[in-house]
Design a protein around this motif. Structure first.
Motif, short mmCIF file in Angstrom:
data_model
loop_
_atom_site.label_atom_id
_atom_site.label_comp_id
_atom_site.label_asym_id
_atom_site.label_seq_id
_atom_site.Cartn_x
_atom_site.Cartn_y
_atom_site.Cartn_z
N GLY A 130 0.84 -1.17 0.00
CA GLY A 130 0.00 0.00 0.00
C GLY A 130 0.89 1.23 0.00
N MET A 131 0.37 2.33 -0.51
CA MET A 131 1.17 3.56 -0.61
C MET A 131 0.48 4.70 0.13
N LEU A 132 1.15 5.21 1.15
CA LEU A 132 0.68 6.41 1.83
C LEU A 132 1.34 7.59 1.14
N LEU A 133 0.53 8.36 0.40
CA LEU A 133 1.05 9.51 -0.33
C LEU A 133 1.09 10.71 0.60
N LEU A 134 2.25 11.01 1.12
CA LEU A 134 2.42 12.12 2.04
C LEU A 134 2.44 13.42 1.24
N SER A 135 1.37 14.19 1.36
CA SER A 135 1.26 15.42 0.59
C SER A 135 1.07 16.60 1.55
N ALA A 136 0.68 17.74 1.01
CA ALA A 136 0.49 18.94 1.81
C ALA A 136 -0.50 19.86 1.12
N GLY A 154 -6.10 6.14 -7.11
CA GLY A 154 -5.94 5.90 -5.68
C GLY A 154 -7.17 6.32 -4.90
N VAL A 155 -6.97 6.58 -3.62
CA VAL A 155 -8.06 6.93 -2.71
C VAL A 155 -7.70 8.26 -2.05
N GLY A 156 -8.65 9.18 -2.01
CA GLY A 156 -8.40 10.49 -1.44
C GLY A 156 -9.01 10.64 -0.05
N GLN A 196 -5.48 -2.94 1.41
CA GLN A 196 -5.86 -3.49 0.12
C GLN A 196 -4.85 -3.16 -0.97
N GLY A 197 -3.76 -2.47 -0.59
CA GLY A 197 -2.73 -2.16 -1.56
C GLY A 197 -2.98 -0.91 -2.37
N ASP A 198 -3.90 -0.06 -1.91
CA ASP A 198 -4.21 1.18 -2.64
C ASP A 198 -3.21 2.28 -2.30
N ALA A 199 -3.24 3.33 -3.09
CA ALA A 199 -2.51 4.56 -2.79
C ALA A 199 -3.47 5.51 -2.10
N LEU A 200 -3.10 5.98 -0.92
CA LEU A 200 -3.96 6.85 -0.11
C LEU A 200 -3.34 8.23 -0.03
N TRP A 201 -4.05 9.24 -0.56
CA TRP A 201 -3.58 10.64 -0.51
C TRP A 201 -3.86 11.20 0.87
N TYR A 202 -2.82 11.80 1.49
CA TYR A 202 -2.95 12.24 2.88
C TYR A 202 -2.11 13.50 3.10
N ALA A 203 -2.74 14.55 3.66
CA ALA A 203 -2.05 15.82 3.90
C ALA A 203 -2.18 16.18 5.38
#
Length: 309
Positions: A130-136, A154-156, A196-203
């Motif tokens: 799974g990918m935790l997309l560390l954003s801002a 991915g998932v927002g 589930q192996g998704d990419a999750l966008w997170y700020a």
């Protein structure tokens, strides 16, 4: 009331109620402008709109001024004033960029997008991670998730809008190239996406109060309230944390996907929060005028420290 596990756009006749007329007119105008105006014209109008907004958003101007003084004391007054003006110009551009993210077809979005670091996404997918997309909260944030979704849906994580029409618009727009959205309070939904192996966008860069936060450095502020949720999510089994940002450039946008954060998390809330803040700060310094300085980022203070605004 239980939180919904996921959100997808759903139209209903109730959205056509006369009380929403102004919302539909505004969205229609935005659609027309971003559809028929060239990108450079949109950015030029946006910059002008942003300068104009400084005359009517006095309280936000003061917040941005204070944030810049707190975060970047190494700049002199003239430099901060130039940065402030550029920041509000970017605010105006963000109006059009929101419309682009919500309404543009994929081919037009791709034409202005340059992607860097997609090999890190491929590596995670190949390893079943799974990918935790560390954003801002860059002013280009609407584009960030849309552009990443062009490469891999991915998932927002988002905050639902109380206005039904605007909620429909933002959910449908954000799901143009992504799977679905989860409420920012729905931790279980976020964990499920990562498992589930998704990419999750997170700020995690805004000030969300003292609950589940620690006070650690962010820019020149030594005690900035920073949520610990980044490390909580990163601890999900087989999850990698990929910093992911979108920067506006002269000829379009650069989607920057960085290598997985090494030794993250380590299990110490303060050290982990400091690590995520350092990554976000470095990204903001690439284009400080494009960051959302209008938010009271440093409003929560530890005991004994005066309110900063």
């Amino acid at each position: 009331m239980a939180l919904q596990p996921a959100f997808q756009a759903s139209f209903s006749l109730a959205l056509l109620h006369p009380r929403y007329l102004a919302n539909w007119l505004g969205l229609s105008l935005l659609w027309l402008l971003v559809t028929f105006l060239p990108w450079r014209a949109q950015m030029a109008i946006g910059r002008g709109l942003g300068r104009l907004s400084m005359r009517v958003l006095g309280s936000r101007v003061k917040i941005a001024q204070r944030n810049l003084a707190l975060a970047l004391p190494e700049l002199d007054q003239a430099e901060r004033e130039r940065l402030l003006i550029a920041n509000f110009e970017s605010v105006g551009c963000a109006v059009f960029e929101t419309g682009m993210a919500w309404f543009w077809p994929d081919w037009r979005m791709r034409a202005l997008t340059r992607m860097e670091g997609t090999e890190h996404v491929d590596a995670a997918v190949n390893q079943g991670q799974g990918m935790l997309l560390l954003s801002a909260h860059f002013l280009t944030l609407e584009l960030n998730a849309r552009q990443f979704g062009l490469y891999r849906p991915g998932v927002g994580v988002y905050r639902p809008n109380t206005n039904a029409v605007l909620e429909y618009a933002q959910v449908s727009g954000r799901c143009r190239s992504n799977k679905y959205l989860v409420d920012r309070l729905n931790i279980k939904g976020m964990l499920k996406a990562l498992r589930q192996g998704d990419a999750l966008w997170y700020a995690p860069d805004h000030d969300y109060g003292s609950h589940a936060s620690v006070f650690v450095p962010f820019f020149a502020v030594e005690q900035a309230a920073t949520i610990t949720g980044t490390a909580t999510l990163a601890r999900v089994k087989k999850t990698v944390t990929l910093p992911c940002f979108t920067v506006r450039e002269a000829n379009g946008y650069r989607l920057l996907i960085q290598a997985p954060m090494a030794n993250f998390p380590i299990g110490d809330d303060r050290q982990d929060a400091m690590a995520s803040n350092q990554v976000i700060e470095a990204a903001i310094r690439l284009a400080p005028e494009q960051y959302m300085w209008l938010h009271r980022r440093f409003k929560t203070t530890p005991e004994g420290v005066a309110y900063r605004y």
